[in-house]
Design an enzyme around this catalytic site. Sequence first.
Site, mmCIF file in Angstrom:
data_model
loop_
_atom_site.group_PDB
_atom_site.id
_atom_site.type_symbol
_atom_site.label_atom_id
_atom_site.label_comp_id
_atom_site.label_asym_id
_atom_site.label_seq_id
_atom_site.Cartn_x
_atom_site.Cartn_y
_atom_site.Cartn_z
ATOM 1 N N TYR A 213 20.339 -1.098 -28.692
ATOM 2 C CA TYR A 213 19.026 -0.867 -27.722
ATOM 3 C C TYR A 213 18.015 -0.264 -28.789
ATOM 4 C CZ TYR A 213 16.151 0.062 -23.980
ATOM 5 O OH TYR A 213 15.070 0.275 -22.863
ATOM 6 N N TYR B 139 13.362 4.991 -27.436
ATOM 7 C CA TYR B 139 14.657 5.640 -27.326
ATOM 8 C C TYR B 139 15.114 5.939 -28.622
ATOM 9 C CZ TYR B 139 14.513 4.644 -22.265
ATOM 10 O OH TYR B 139 14.115 4.630 -20.946
ATOM 11 N N CYS C 145 3.682 -6.142 -8.287
ATOM 12 C CA CYS C 145 3.282 -4.626 -7.647
ATOM 13 C C CYS C 145 3.865 -3.365 -8.234
ATOM 14 C CB CYS C 145 3.155 -4.936 -6.004
ATOM 15 S SG CYS C 145 4.983 -4.862 -5.496
HETATM 16 FE FE1 SF4 Z 1 6.827 -6.402 -6.673
HETATM 17 FE FE2 SF4 Z 1 9.069 -7.280 -6.252
HETATM 18 FE FE3 SF4 Z 1 7.817 -8.187 -8.182
HETATM 19 FE FE4 SF4 Z 1 8.692 -5.852 -8.447
HETATM 20 S S1 SF4 Z 1 9.900 -7.752 -8.245
HETATM 21 S S2 SF4 Z 1 6.834 -6.352 -8.891
HETATM 22 S S3 SF4 Z 1 8.461 -5.140 -6.020
HETATM 23 S S4 SF4 Z 1 7.290 -8.242 -6.013
#
Ligand code: SF4
Length: 669
Positions: A170, A175, A343
Site C-alpha cells: 500500500y 501512509y 453522498c
Molecule cells: Fe451514498 Fe451509498 Fe453511494 Fe456511499 S455507496 S456514496 S452511502 S449511495
Amino acid sequence: MPRDPRFDVLFEPVRIGPVTAPNRFYQVPHCTGMGYRRPETLASLREVKAEGGWGTVCTEYTSLHPTSDDEPFPSASLWDDADVARHALMVEKVHAHGALAGVELWHGGARSANHYSREAPIGPLSLPAGVRDPVQTRAMTRADIRAFRQWHVDAARRAQRAGFDIVYVYAAHHYLVHQFLAPSNRRSDEYGGSIENRARLLRELILDTKEAVGGTCAVAVRFSASLEGPDGERTDEPREMLELLGDLPDLWDITVHDYAREMGTSRFVPEAALESTMSWVKHVTGKPVVSVGRFTSPETMLRLVRQGVVDLIGAARPSIADPFLPRKIDEGREDEIRECIGCNICYTGDQTATPIRCTQNPTIGEEWRKGWHPDRIASKGSDARILVVGGGPAGLEAAVALGQRGYDVTLAEAQRTLGGRVALESALPGLAAWIRVRDWRLGRLAKLPNVAVYLESVVDAAQILEFRADHVVLATGARWRRDGIGRWRETAVPGWDAPWVVTPDDIMAGGSLPDGPTIVFDDDHYYLGGVIAEALQATGRDVTVVTPANEVSAWTSHTDEQFLIQRRLLDLGVRLETGSAVARVEEGGVILESVHTGSERTLPAAAVVMVTAREPQDALFHELGGRVAIERVGDCLAPGTIATAVYSGHRYARELDTQLPEPVGFRRE
Ligand code: SF4
Ligand code: ADP
C-alpha cells in the site's frame, strides 16, 4: 434476460500474476468501520459482493504491525495467527462464489498515533503524527527499515495462510510507504532525496512480497498517479517512479493525490473523475491496471476498458450501493442497478468509527447480524393489506420492500410527485444525483402489480379508518422548525414569528423572500444550510451563513466535503459568521451572539432562513393510536438523514410478520 453482448468484455477473465480474476469487476479495498472488531459481520458483507458478481473482493486497510494502529478508527489487522483465522472467514466466503480475495496490508507511519498499541509512531522523518494528535514520529533508522520489511513479509505470509489471492503493498493515501515516496522525504541516506532513493523502499517491498508469497499470490501496489503541485496536481514524478517500477508488481491499483476527488461526492465530483489524471499509467506498464471513479454506468465501464485506460473496473461505493451490480449487468438487468448517489454516508462510518451504512442500500452491514440480503427478501408472512402514507424515501422503500415480499400495498402521497424531501432537495445546487433514491424505487414499483400508488392524495384520519388496512405505515416526514430551536437554543428565538423568518421547506416550495441581505442560521451542521446559502447567493442575494460551529457544514467533515463546501461558499461571496448564533430577530436585522464570549452585535437582514431542527409530522399517529395498527417510519418517527429514512422503511418491511431475536433484535459478535 440474457446479457447484452456489448458488455461481454466486462466479463472477460483477467490474469493477475499467478491468479486469474474471473471478470473485470474489482471491489477495491474500502473501509467499513468494522475492521478487526467485527469479523463475522465483515465476512458476510464481503461474501455478498462476491455473490453479486464482483470477481475480486478486497479487505479494508489491514494493519501489518502494532506500530500502525488507527484507533479509534477500526482497521483490520494481520498481527498474528488469531488475525489469520478472522480473515480466513472472509476468504472462504468470497472463494465460495468463485471470486478472488485481496488483502490491503497497511502501515500508517506518521498517520497513526497508535492510541491502542501505545507504540511510538514511525516515519521517514520525525514529524507530527496522527490527526492533529500532539505526538510525533520517531525517524526510522536503517535497522527500523529492515525490521519494517520483515514485518511486511511476515504479514504477507499470514495473508497467504489465510488464503488470500492478492496481497497489497500500500503505497498511497499518505501512509508510510507513500511518506517515503513523497518529495517531503528529505532523508539523507539511500531512502530519501532523489526519486530513485524515495522509491527504494517500495521496490524492496514489492520484491520481498513476491519472494515471500509470489508463487501463489499476486502482488498489487496501490499507488497515486499524482502529487500536490503549485497549481493543483502534477503527474511527472509519479510517472517517473512508475516507469522505474513498471512491471515489478502484478497489478497497479491507481489512485490520485486529492482524496476529496478520489472519494468525491457527486456535489463536487462527477463519475470517472480520475481518468484524466491516471490515463497515462497503462502506457508505462504492461501489468493490469485497476482504478475507481464511482462507476455505475456499464457504458462508462465499457469505454474505459475499450480505450485501454483500465483493465479492471475498480469500485468501492458502487459495490456498497449495489453489491449485485455485476450480476445485474450479466443478467441483462442493468435497469435494476441501484446507483450510488455519491453522498458519502458510507464514508461517515469510517470517520465516526461506526459500522458502515448506505443511503441507497439499507442492507449493508446487516448481512450477518440481521440476515438481510441486498437482492432477496422473504415472502410475506400473512395476507395483510397495508396502507403506506407518504411517498418520501421511507415510504417508498417500505412500499417497495413490502411489495417485493408479496403484500397487498397501497401507497398514498399528498403531492403530485413521489420522492418527498429527495424530490425537493435534488433540485438544489449539486444534489441532482440524489434523485436516484426516488428513481430506483419508482423503477421497482413499476414492476410490482400488488402496489397501488395514489398521488395528490392527502390522507386524513377518517380516510385511514375507512380504508381498513391491517397495518398503516406512517411515512409523512418532518418539517423544518421556524422558531430557531435546535442544538444551540432550547427555547424559541425572540422575534422568530416575523413574516420574513422562513425555513428550507418554504424555500424549496418556491416561496419568495423579501429583497435584501439574507441570513442562513445553520444549527443543523450537515449539508442543507450550506446548500441553501449557495442557492440563495446564486440568485444575486447577499447571503451570510451564521453557525455556532467554528466551520460551516461541520458534520460534512465526515463525508470529506467540509473543506470544499467552505471554499465554494467563500468563492461565491457568501459571508461566514462562525462561532455565532442568532440571539434575537428584530425589525430590519438580527442580533448575533458569540458562542464563545456572549458578546452581541447587530446584522442587517431582510430575511432569515432557520436551518436548525425538524418537527416530525406525526399528528395522524397520535390521533389514531390504539384505533388501528399504525407505525411511524423515517423522518416522521425521528428526523434524520435520507439513509436513516430508507433504513427505517426497509426495516419495517423486513420485520413485518417475523419473529425477532429478543431482546436485542440482531446478532452480536
Ligand atoms: Fe451514498 Fe451509498 Fe453511494 Fe456511499 S455507496 S456514496 S452511502 S449511495
Ligand atoms: P421521509 O424522509 O421520512 O421519507 P419525507 O418528508 O421525505 O419523509 O416524505 C414524506 C412524504 O409524505 C412527503 O412526500 C409528503 O408529501 C407526504 N405526506 C405527508 N403527509 C401526508 C398525508 N397526510 N397524506 C399523504 N402524504 C403525506
